[in-house]
Motif scaffolding. Structure first.
Motif, short mmCIF file in Angstrom:
data_model
loop_
_atom_site.label_atom_id
_atom_site.label_comp_id
_atom_site.label_asym_id
_atom_site.label_seq_id
_atom_site.Cartn_x
_atom_site.Cartn_y
_atom_site.Cartn_z
N MET A 181 13.53 3.02 2.74
CA MET A 181 13.81 2.98 4.17
C MET A 181 12.52 2.98 4.99
O MET A 181 12.38 2.23 5.97
CB MET A 181 14.68 4.18 4.58
CG MET A 181 16.09 4.14 4.03
SD MET A 181 17.05 2.69 4.61
CE MET A 181 16.99 1.64 3.15
N LEU A 182 11.54 3.80 4.59
CA LEU A 182 10.26 3.83 5.30
C LEU A 182 9.51 2.50 5.12
O LEU A 182 8.86 2.02 6.05
CB LEU A 182 9.40 4.99 4.80
CG LEU A 182 9.81 6.38 5.32
CD1 LEU A 182 9.00 7.46 4.62
CD2 LEU A 182 9.62 6.47 6.83
N GLY A 183 9.64 1.92 3.93
CA GLY A 183 9.04 0.61 3.71
C GLY A 183 9.65 -0.45 4.62
O GLY A 183 8.95 -1.30 5.17
N LEU A 184 10.96 -0.38 4.81
CA LEU A 184 11.63 -1.33 5.70
C LEU A 184 11.22 -1.11 7.15
O LEU A 184 11.13 -2.07 7.92
CB LEU A 184 13.15 -1.20 5.55
CG LEU A 184 13.72 -1.71 4.23
CD1 LEU A 184 15.23 -1.45 4.17
CD2 LEU A 184 13.45 -3.20 4.04
N VAL A 185 10.96 0.14 7.54
CA VAL A 185 10.48 0.40 8.90
C VAL A 185 9.14 -0.28 9.13
O VAL A 185 8.89 -0.86 10.19
CB VAL A 185 10.38 1.92 9.15
CG1 VAL A 185 9.63 2.21 10.44
CG2 VAL A 185 11.76 2.55 9.19
N ILE A 186 8.26 -0.22 8.12
CA ILE A 186 6.96 -0.88 8.22
C ILE A 186 7.15 -2.38 8.47
O ILE A 186 6.38 -3.01 9.21
CB ILE A 186 6.14 -0.66 6.93
CG1 ILE A 186 5.77 0.82 6.80
CG2 ILE A 186 4.89 -1.52 6.90
CD1 ILE A 186 5.10 1.18 5.49
N VAL A 187 8.20 -2.95 7.90
CA VAL A 187 8.48 -4.38 8.06
C VAL A 187 9.15 -4.68 9.40
O VAL A 187 8.80 -5.65 10.09
CB VAL A 187 9.38 -4.87 6.90
CG1 VAL A 187 9.72 -6.35 7.09
CG2 VAL A 187 8.69 -4.65 5.56
N TRP B 201 0.84 -1.21 0.00
CA TRP B 201 0.00 0.00 0.00
C TRP B 201 0.87 1.26 0.00
O TRP B 201 0.62 2.19 -0.77
CB TRP B 201 -0.91 -0.01 1.22
CG TRP B 201 -1.51 1.33 1.54
CD1 TRP B 201 -2.60 1.91 0.94
CD2 TRP B 201 -1.04 2.28 2.51
NE1 TRP B 201 -2.84 3.16 1.47
CE2 TRP B 201 -1.89 3.41 2.44
CE3 TRP B 201 0.00 2.29 3.43
CZ2 TRP B 201 -1.73 4.54 3.26
CZ3 TRP B 201 0.18 3.40 4.24
CH2 TRP B 201 -0.68 4.50 4.16
N TYR B 202 1.90 1.27 0.85
CA TYR B 202 2.75 2.47 0.95
C TYR B 202 3.55 2.69 -0.32
O TYR B 202 3.55 3.80 -0.88
CB TYR B 202 3.69 2.33 2.15
CG TYR B 202 4.73 3.42 2.19
CD1 TYR B 202 4.38 4.73 2.53
CD2 TYR B 202 6.05 3.15 1.86
CE1 TYR B 202 5.33 5.74 2.53
CE2 TYR B 202 7.01 4.15 1.87
CZ TYR B 202 6.64 5.44 2.20
OH TYR B 202 7.57 6.45 2.19
N LEU B 203 4.22 1.65 -0.82
CA LEU B 203 5.11 1.84 -1.97
C LEU B 203 4.34 2.09 -3.26
O LEU B 203 4.82 2.81 -4.14
CB LEU B 203 6.01 0.60 -2.13
CG LEU B 203 7.04 0.38 -1.02
CD1 LEU B 203 7.82 -0.89 -1.26
CD2 LEU B 203 7.99 1.58 -0.91
N SER B 204 3.14 1.50 -3.39
CA SER B 204 2.37 1.66 -4.63
C SER B 204 1.73 3.04 -4.76
O SER B 204 1.19 3.38 -5.82
CB SER B 204 1.29 0.58 -4.73
OG SER B 204 0.33 0.73 -3.69
N ARG B 205 1.79 3.83 -3.72
CA ARG B 205 1.24 5.19 -3.78
C ARG B 205 2.13 6.13 -4.59
O ARG B 205 1.71 7.22 -4.96
CB ARG B 205 1.05 5.75 -2.37
CG ARG B 205 0.04 4.98 -1.53
CD ARG B 205 0.11 5.40 -0.08
NE ARG B 205 -0.27 6.81 0.08
CZ ARG B 205 0.14 7.58 1.08
NH1 ARG B 205 0.99 7.09 1.99
NH2 ARG B 205 -0.26 8.83 1.18
N TYR B 206 3.37 5.71 -4.85
CA TYR B 206 4.33 6.57 -5.53
C TYR B 206 4.84 5.86 -6.79
O TYR B 206 4.60 4.67 -7.01
CB TYR B 206 5.51 6.89 -4.60
CG TYR B 206 5.08 7.45 -3.27
CD1 TYR B 206 4.72 8.78 -3.13
CD2 TYR B 206 5.01 6.64 -2.13
CE1 TYR B 206 4.32 9.31 -1.91
CE2 TYR B 206 4.61 7.14 -0.91
CZ TYR B 206 4.27 8.47 -0.80
OH TYR B 206 3.87 8.98 0.41
N TYR B 207 5.58 6.61 -7.59
CA TYR B 207 6.17 6.02 -8.78
C TYR B 207 7.20 4.97 -8.37
O TYR B 207 7.95 5.14 -7.41
CB TYR B 207 6.83 7.10 -9.64
CG TYR B 207 5.85 8.03 -10.33
CD1 TYR B 207 5.04 7.56 -11.36
CD2 TYR B 207 5.76 9.37 -9.95
CE1 TYR B 207 4.13 8.41 -11.99
CE2 TYR B 207 4.85 10.22 -10.58
CZ TYR B 207 4.05 9.73 -11.60
OH TYR B 207 3.16 10.57 -12.20
#
Length: 376
Positions: A149-155, A134-140
């Motif tokens: 890095m923010l995606g890894l924090v979610i993990v 959801w987070y990564l698909s919001r952007y190009y």
């Protein structure tokens, strides 16, 4: 008029029973074959205990119901609910640490009034990749360094909470599911190299400051099971003995000695693949691995043909999570990986993991069948 009629008939033919139920027939058939074979093997692994087989069949029925329900939902529903499910999952993991129920030295379960006891960490195997996608698909895509890095924090946040329970096996599966999303989003080899460098540097720190004594013992047993053949090394030694004694075509169904003479512990749960190898041999294991391969291949095809970034990332991560289950369990039972308590998917006895996996397949079927309806 004739052309309209023929077009109408074509449209009716396209809307088959599978389409109306939002079920992918090939994936569904493969799963049914796998579950039927699982019950067949479980009967032997549980030492002919029909009650165990019936209980597992009921859990499969519940899991299929969950799968069918999730398949009806449009992937957009999962995208909208992803952040809220993630926050609810984190709240559940924190609640486990504060008021959870412990068993065998671990505190992993919650018991709420009116609900059966459950493990919030199991649901995070789906929720973490969903939230990351959801987070990564919001952007190009591919994502920038800061978004990676923010995606890894979610993990990493739920991973850390699960490790504290402690439950290293589930933590690794949850982390792998989220990291697959980041990988499929498209990152440079420099970032991949940096990630492995961080893992290599942090491994000694985990050994001394994070891992429990029993977890360290599992790694040491992997390296030298003969160092404690009657203690920590017993499971691996007996498992490898069972696998090797099966030969090419096995000893025959219900004829395994390691499990039925109680040399092999946990023969109906974590080590059930050793039962199958002993009774059906190399040929039986080849059939099982081929079946798993076909399921994974179909899931990856569904992910690769999805119509939006969120569905592609989520579908790919769920497919690879299923692969991780198979890889870790077979590697563990074969003595190639440490024992971490990961069940063999839809074969080992257990309700929570079976329902979670079937729920993931429901999401994959949602991605596939809704894509077909739009394309039609």
């Amino acid at each position: 008029m004739l052309g309209v009629k023929e077009g109408g008939e074509d449209l009716i033919r396209k809307r088959s029973i599978w389409t109306m139920l939002h079920i992918d027939p090939l994936l569904f058939l493969l799963l049914i074959v796998l579950m039927a074979g699982g019950l067949f093997i479980l009967y032997s692994g549980a030492d002919r205990n029909l009650m165990v087989v019936k209980a597992q069949a009921i859990r499969f029925g519940i899991g299929l119901g969950v799968m069918l329900f999730l398949a009806q939902l449009d992937p957009a529903v999962f995208r909208r609910w992803a952040p809220w499910l993630y926050l609810a999952g984190l709240a559940g993991l924190v609640a486990v640490l504060l008021v959870g129920i412990g068993a065998k030295g671990a505190q992993r379960w919650l018991s709420l009034p009116g609900l059966p006891r459950f493990q919030p960490s199991e649901g995070m195997k789906m929720v973490v990749p969903m939230a990351t996608a959801w987070y990564l698909s919001r952007y190009y895509l591919p994502p920038t360094f800061s978004r990676v890095m923010l995606g890894l924090v979610i993990v990493l946040v739920p991973m850390a909470l699960i490790i504290l329970q402690p439950d290293l096996g589930t933590s690794l599966l949850v982390g792998a599911a989220g990291i697959f999303v980041v990988f499929f989003a498209g990152i440079s080899w420099k970032l991949i190299s940096a990630f492995f460098a961080i893992v290599a540097v942090s491994t000694p720190l985990m050994w001394f400051f994070v891992m429990k004594e029993y977890q360290k013992q599992r790694v040491l047993t992997l390296l030298d099971p003969q160092s404690d053949p009657l203690g920590a090394g017993w499971n691996i030694i007996q498992s490898k003995t069972a696998i090797g004694s099966g030969g090419l075509d096995g000893k025959g169904w219900l004829q395994g000695t390691q499990s039925h003479l109680e040399f092999l512990p946990e023969s109906h749960t974590d080590f059930i693949v050793a039962v199958m190898a002993e009774e059906f041999g190399f040929i039986g294991m080849l059939i099982l691995i081929t079946l798993y391969f076909l399921i994974i291949l179909r899931c990856l095809y569904i992910a690769s043909t999805a119509q939006d970034s969120f569905s592609r990332l989520l579908g790919g991560a769920l497919s690879m999570t299923f692969f991780m289950y198979v890889f870790v369990n077979i590697g563990m039972v074969s003595g190639l990986l440490p024992v971490v308590g990961v069940p063999l998917p839809l074969i080992s006895y257990g309700g929570t993991s079976a329902i979670t996996l079937l729920a993931a397949f429901g999401i994959l079927m949602s991605i596939q069948t809704h894509r077909r309806m739009i394309a039609a």
